[in-house]
Design a protein around this motif. Structure first.
Motif, PDB file in Angstrom:
ATOM      1  N   SER A   1      37.704  70.827  -2.196  1.00  0.00           N
ATOM      2  CA  SER A   1      38.381  70.200  -1.057  1.00  0.00           C
ATOM      3  C   SER A   1      38.400  71.119   0.153  1.00  0.00           C
ATOM      4  O   SER A   1      38.287  70.677   1.297  1.00  0.00           O
ATOM      5  N   ILE A   2      38.544  72.425  -0.088  1.00  0.00           N
ATOM      6  CA  ILE A   2      38.532  73.391   1.024  1.00  0.00           C
ATOM      7  C   ILE A   2      37.172  73.413   1.690  1.00  0.00           C
ATOM      8  O   ILE A   2      37.056  73.460   2.913  1.00  0.00           O
ATOM      9  N   LYS A   3      36.112  73.346   0.868  1.00  0.00           N
ATOM     10  CA  LYS A   3      34.746  73.313   1.417  1.00  0.00           C
ATOM     11  C   LYS A   3      34.542  72.082   2.278  1.00  0.00           C
ATOM     12  O   LYS A   3      33.951  72.145   3.357  1.00  0.00           O
ATOM     13  N   LEU A   4      35.031  70.942   1.782  1.00  0.00           N
ATOM     14  CA  LEU A   4      34.874  69.697   2.541  1.00  0.00           C
ATOM     15  C   LEU A   4      35.606  69.767   3.870  1.00  0.00           C
ATOM     16  O   LEU A   4      35.127  69.300   4.902  1.00  0.00           O
ATOM     17  N   ILE A   5      36.803  70.363   3.839  1.00  0.00           N
ATOM     18  CA  ILE A   5      37.582  70.508   5.080  1.00  0.00           C
ATOM     19  C   ILE A   5      36.842  71.391   6.074  1.00  0.00           C
ATOM     20  O   ILE A   5      36.766  71.099   7.271  1.00  0.00           O
ATOM     21  N   LEU A   6      36.276  72.494   5.568  1.00  0.00           N
ATOM     22  CA  LEU A   6      35.538  73.418   6.439  1.00  0.00           C
ATOM     23  C   LEU A   6      34.309  72.744   7.029  1.00  0.00           C
ATOM     24  O   LEU A   6      33.996  72.912   8.216  1.00  0.00           O
ATOM     25  N   ILE A   7      33.606  71.966   6.207  1.00  0.00           N
ATOM     26  CA  ILE A   7      32.410  71.248   6.697  1.00  0.00           C
ATOM     27  C   ILE A   7      32.793  70.244   7.766  1.00  0.00           C
ATOM     28  O   ILE A   7      32.143  70.132   8.811  1.00  0.00           O
ATOM     29  N   PHE A   8      33.898  69.514   7.521  1.00  0.00           N
ATOM     30  CA  PHE A   8      34.337  68.515   8.491  1.00  0.00           C
ATOM     31  C   PHE A   8      34.772  69.179   9.801  1.00  0.00           C
ATOM     32  O   PHE A   8      34.485  68.692  10.889  1.00  0.00           O
ATOM     33  N   ALA A   9      35.454  70.312   9.676  1.00  0.00           N
ATOM     34  CA  ALA A   9      35.885  71.050  10.870  1.00  0.00           C
ATOM     35  C   ALA A   9      34.681  71.514  11.683  1.00  0.00           C
ATOM     36  O   ALA A   9      34.674  71.434  12.920  1.00  0.00           O
ATOM     37  N   LEU A  10      33.657  72.003  10.977  1.00  0.00           N
ATOM     38  CA  LEU A  10      32.432  72.437  11.656  1.00  0.00           C
ATOM     39  C   LEU A  10      31.762  71.282  12.357  1.00  0.00           C
ATOM     40  O   LEU A  10      31.257  71.416  13.478  1.00  0.00           O
ATOM     41  N   PHE A  11      31.786  70.111  11.716  1.00  0.00           N
ATOM     42  CA  PHE A  11      31.215  68.907  12.316  1.00  0.00           C
ATOM     43  C   PHE A  11      31.927  68.555  13.616  1.00  0.00           C
ATOM     44  O   PHE A  11      31.306  68.253  14.636  1.00  0.00           O
ATOM     45  N   LEU A  12      33.274  68.604  13.595  1.00  0.00           N
ATOM     46  CA  LEU A  12      34.045  68.285  14.798  1.00  0.00           C
ATOM     47  C   LEU A  12      33.786  69.294  15.911  1.00  0.00           C
ATOM     48  O   LEU A  12      33.672  68.931  17.090  1.00  0.00           O
ATOM     49  N   ILE A  13      33.680  70.554  15.544  1.00  0.00           N
ATOM     50  CA  ILE A  13      33.398  71.601  16.539  1.00  0.00           C
ATOM     51  C   ILE A  13      32.039  71.384  17.172  1.00  0.00           C
ATOM     52  O   ILE A  13      31.856  71.502  18.383  1.00  0.00           O
ATOM     53  N   THR A  14      31.046  71.035  16.331  1.00  0.00           N
ATOM     54  CA  THR A  14      29.686  70.792  16.833  1.00  0.00           C
ATOM     55  C   THR A  14      29.663  69.626  17.803  1.00  0.00           C
ATOM     56  O   THR A  14      29.036  69.680  18.860  1.00  0.00           O
ATOM     57  N   MET A  15      30.365  68.546  17.426  1.00  0.00           N
ATOM     58  CA  MET A  15      30.426  67.377  18.302  1.00  0.00           C
ATOM     59  C   MET A  15      31.097  67.721  19.624  1.00  0.00           C
ATOM     60  O   MET A  15      30.640  67.338  20.693  1.00  0.00           O
ATOM     61  N   GLY A  16      32.198  68.460  19.546  1.00  0.00           N
ATOM     62  CA  GLY A  16      32.925  68.825  20.759  1.00  0.00           C
ATOM     63  C   GLY A  16      32.094  69.700  21.672  1.00  0.00           C
ATOM     64  O   GLY A  16      32.077  69.500  22.889  1.00  0.00           O
ATOM     65  N   ALA A  17      31.359  70.649  21.099  1.00  0.00           N
ATOM     66  CA  ALA A  17      30.519  71.542  21.896  1.00  0.00           C
ATOM     67  C   ALA A  17      29.397  70.766  22.562  1.00  0.00           C
ATOM     68  O   ALA A  17      29.070  70.997  23.733  1.00  0.00           O
ATOM     69  N   ALA A  18      28.812  69.834  21.808  1.00  0.00           N
ATOM     70  CA  ALA A  18      27.710  69.036  22.376  1.00  0.00           C
ATOM     71  C   ALA A  18      28.198  68.206  23.553  1.00  0.00           C
ATOM     72  O   ALA A  18      27.529  68.088  24.579  1.00  0.00           O
ATOM     73  N   MET A  19      29.399  67.619  23.412  1.00  0.00           N
ATOM     74  CA  MET A  19      29.941  66.798  24.491  1.00  0.00           C
ATOM     75  C   MET A  19      30.299  67.654  25.702  1.00  0.00           C
ATOM     76  O   MET A  19      30.107  67.241  26.848  1.00  0.00           O
ATOM     77  N   ALA A  20      30.826  68.851  25.455  1.00  0.00           N
ATOM     78  CA  ALA A  20      31.231  69.724  26.554  1.00  0.00           C
ATOM     79  C   ALA A  20      30.029  70.204  27.354  1.00  0.00           C
ATOM     80  O   ALA A  20      30.106  70.393  28.565  1.00  0.00           O
ATOM     81  N   GLU A  21      28.919  70.446  26.656  1.00  0.00           N
ATOM     82  CA  GLU A  21      27.736  70.971  27.320  1.00  0.00           C
ATOM     83  C   GLU A  21      27.068  69.934  28.222  1.00  0.00           C
ATOM     84  O   GLU A  21      26.379  70.268  29.168  1.00  0.00           O
ATOM     85  N   THR A  22      27.247  68.667  27.877  1.00  0.00           N
ATOM     86  CA  THR A  22      26.573  67.613  28.617  1.00  0.00           C
ATOM     87  C   THR A  22      27.490  67.040  29.691  1.00  0.00           C
ATOM     88  O   THR A  22      28.498  66.424  29.373  1.00  0.00           O
ATOM     89  N   LYS A  23      27.161  67.236  30.925  1.00  0.00           N
ATOM     90  CA  LYS A  23      27.919  66.679  32.035  1.00  0.00           C
ATOM     91  C   LYS A  23      27.098  65.565  32.656  1.00  0.00           C
ATOM     92  O   LYS A  23      26.187  65.798  33.452  1.00  0.00           O
ATOM     93  N   MET A  24      27.403  64.341  32.252  1.00  0.00           N
ATOM     94  CA  MET A  24      26.640  63.191  32.719  1.00  0.00           C
ATOM     95  C   MET A  24      26.949  62.910  34.189  1.00  0.00           C
ATOM     96  O   MET A  24      28.059  63.141  34.667  1.00  0.00           O
ATOM     97  N   LYS A  25      25.942  62.390  34.889  1.00  0.00           N
ATOM     98  CA  LYS A  25      26.102  62.034  36.299  1.00  0.00           C
ATOM     99  C   LYS A  25      25.762  60.571  36.515  1.00  0.00           C
ATOM    100  O   LYS A  25      25.244  59.898  35.630  1.00  0.00           O
ATOM    101  N   GLU A  26      26.051  60.108  37.722  1.00  0.00           N
ATOM    102  CA  GLU A  26      25.886  58.690  38.050  1.00  0.00           C
ATOM    103  C   GLU A  26      24.985  58.532  39.267  1.00  0.00           C
ATOM    104  O   GLU A  26      25.078  59.303  40.226  1.00  0.00           O
ATOM    105  N   ALA A  27      24.088  57.566  39.201  1.00  0.00           N
ATOM    106  CA  ALA A  27      23.235  57.227  40.348  1.00  0.00           C
ATOM    107  C   ALA A  27      23.326  55.725  40.565  1.00  0.00           C
ATOM    108  O   ALA A  27      23.326  54.954  39.592  1.00  0.00           O
ATOM    109  N   ILE A  28      23.431  55.314  41.814  1.00  0.00           N
ATOM    110  CA  ILE A  28      23.529  53.882  42.127  1.00  0.00           C
ATOM    111  C   ILE A  28      22.445  53.507  43.123  1.00  0.00           C
ATOM    112  O   ILE A  28      22.344  54.114  44.200  1.00  0.00           O
ATOM    113  N   PHE A  29      21.643  52.522  42.757  1.00  0.00           N
ATOM    114  CA  PHE A  29      20.551  52.052  43.604  1.00  0.00           C
ATOM    115  C   PHE A  29      20.616  50.529  43.744  1.00  0.00           C
ATOM    116  O   PHE A  29      20.929  49.824  42.776  1.00  0.00           O
ATOM    117  N   ALA A  30      20.307  50.051  44.931  1.00  0.00           N
ATOM    118  CA  ALA A  30      20.157  48.613  45.163  1.00  0.00           C
ATOM    119  C   ALA A  30      18.689  48.352  45.473  1.00  0.00           C
ATOM    120  O   ALA A  30      18.147  48.923  46.421  1.00  0.00           O
TER     121      ALA A  30
END
Length: 360
Positions: free
Chosen positions: A3-32
Motif C-alpha cells: 500500500s505504501i508503494k502504491l501511495i508513492l506511485i500515485f503521489a509521483l503521478f500527481l507530481i508529474t501531472m502538476g509539473a507538466a501543467m505548470a510548464e505549459t503556458k497556453m496562449k490564445e489567438a483570435i482570427f476572423a
C-alpha cells in the motif's frame, strides 16, 4: 508495504501531472476569416494547437446569437479562437496559416459571404501579437502577391463569445455540406490557385491533395484483420508497441516518405528522420501537420502525448520533447508496424508526386 508503494506511485503521478501543467503556458489567438466553418479545419490538427472554437467577437452586443450577428448590425465578426502552446507552434506560424486560407484584399466580406460580419481581422492579445501581426501584414503587402493593399484589420482583442454547438467542428459533423459550401463559395478554388506555393512553404499541401482523405472510411474490424499482420493490427488498432531494434524501419536510410499502413495518409519524410538511439523510427516533425492528431496518454503512471493518424485513426506512437534542439526539439517516436515506406523514386507511381519537392 504494498500500500505504501502504491501511495508513492500515485503521489509521483500527481507530481508529474502538476509539473507538466505548470510548464505549459497556453496562449490564445483570435482570427476572423469570413465563415468560421472554413477557418476551423486549417488549425484543428496543427501540432501545438489544443482547441479551436467558432464564435463571435469585436462588437458591443453581449452574448450574441448567430441570428443577431448575421444581420450585420451587432458589430461582431465571425471568428475563431485558437488555444495553442507557444513552445510547439509560434504565433507567426498561425498567422501564415491564416493568410493562406483567406482573400486578404476583400474589403466587404469573404467570397460568397458579404457583410461586415464576414470581414477579415486579426485580434491581438498583447503588444507582441500586435507587432507580429503588423509585420506579417506588411510582409504580405510588400511581397507583390496582390496588386491592391491588404484589407485585413488588426484590432485589439475583445470578448470572444462561443457560437452555438451546431457551428462547432461543422466540417466533422456535416462533411458533405461543408465541402459543398467551401467549394461553392469560391474559397477552395481561390486557395488552390492563389496560395499553392505559399501553402507548401507553410507546411500544408494543396486543398485537392487533402481531399483524397476527407471521405476516407475506415474498414471494419474483420477486414482490417485480413489486411494487416498480427503485429500491425495490434499496434494500430489496439495501441500496441513493437520491440525496439527489432522492427522494419528503425535503421532505414533510403530517401522517401512513410505513410499510414491503414489509410495511406502521408505522415513522415526521410528528410526529417534521425537516429535517436531508441530503436524505433524517429522524426523531428510530420510532413503535413493536418495528418497527425495528438492525444493525452495517461497510461503507465505517466503523462505522454500519443500520436495518431488524423483520418485513419491509427495509433502511431508518441511525441516527446527530447529531440534535436536545432531542429525544433521534438522526437516523434513511431512504430514501424504503423507505417509503409515509399521510396522517393516511386512517389509518382504510388500517387504521392506532390512530395517529390522534398527530395529535389
Amino acid at each position: 508495504m504494498k500500500s505504501i508503494k502504491l501511495i508513492l506511485i500515485f503521489a509521483l503521478f500527481l507530481i508529474t501531472m502538476g509539473a507538466a501543467m505548470a510548464e505549459t503556458k497556453m496562449k490564445e489567438a483570435i482570427f476572423a476569416g469570413g465563415c468560421f466553418w472554413c477557418m476551423e479545419p486549417p488549425y484543428s490538427l496543427i501540432n501545438g494547437v489544443s482547441d479551436v472554437s467558432a464564435g463571435y467577437t469585436g462588437g458591443d452586443v453581449p452574448n450574441p446569437t448567430y441570428e443577431m450577428v448575421s444581420t450585420g448590425k451587432t458589430g461582431h465578426y465571425e471568428a475563431i479562437r485558437i488555444i495553442y502552446n507557444p513552445e510547439k507552434v509560434s504565433y507567426e506560424r498561425l498567422l501564415d496559416i491564416f493568410w493562406v486560407n483567406i482573400d486578404p484584399t476583400d474589403k466587404g466580406g469573404q467570397f460568397a459571404d458579404r457583410g461586415t460580419q464576414y470581414k477579415t481581422a486579426i485580434f491581438y492579445a498583447d503588444d507582441k501579437q500586435k507587432a507580429a501581426a503588423e509585420q506579417s501584414r506588411k510582409n504580405l503587402d510588400e511581397s507583390g502577391k496582390f496588386n491592391v493593399p491588404v484589407a485585413t484589420a488588426i484590432l485589439k482583442a475583445a470578448t470572444f463569445y462561443e457560437a452555438e454547438d451546431y457551428h462547432q467542428d461543422f466540417y466533422k459533423k456535416n462533411p458533405e455540406r461543408y465541402d459543398s459550401y467551401k467549394k461553392g463559395s469560391g474559397r477552395a478554388d481561390f486557395i488552390s490557385k492563389t496560395w499553392k506555393d505559399k501553402i507548401k512553404a507553410a507546411g500544408n499541401v494543396p486543398q485537392a491533395d487533402l481531399s483524397r482523405w476527407e471521405d476516407y472510411v475506415k474498414p471494419d474490424k474483420e477486414k482490417l484483420k485480413s489486411q494487416l499482420t498480427k503485429l500491425q493490427y495490434e499496434v494500430t488498432q489496439k495501441d500496441g508497441t513493437e520491440r525496439a531494434f527489432n522492427n522494419e524501419y528503425w535503421d532505414e536510410k533510403r530517401a522517401g516518405i512513410y505513410v499510414d499502413i491503414v489509410s495511406g495518409e502521408p505522415l513522415f519524410s526521410s528528410t526529417d528522420k534521425y537516429k535517436s538511439g531508441t530503436g524505433w523510427p524517429s522524426f523531428v516533425k510530420p510532413i503535413v501537420p493536418q495528418f497527425i492528431s495528438e492525444h493525452t496518454d495517461k497510461s503507465w503512471f505517466s503523462v505522454r502525448t500519443e500520436v495518431r493518424s488524423a483520418y485513419g485513426d491509427s495509433h502511431l506512437g508518441h511525441v516527446f520533447e527530447d529531440g534535436p534542439k536545432d531542429r525544433g526539439g521534438l522526437r516523434y517516436c513511431i512504430n514501424s508496424a504503423a507505417l509503409r515506406f515509399i521510396p522517393a523514386e516511386d512517389l509518382e507511381k504510388e500517387g504521392y508526386g506532390e512530395f517529390r519537392y522534398l527530395f529535389e
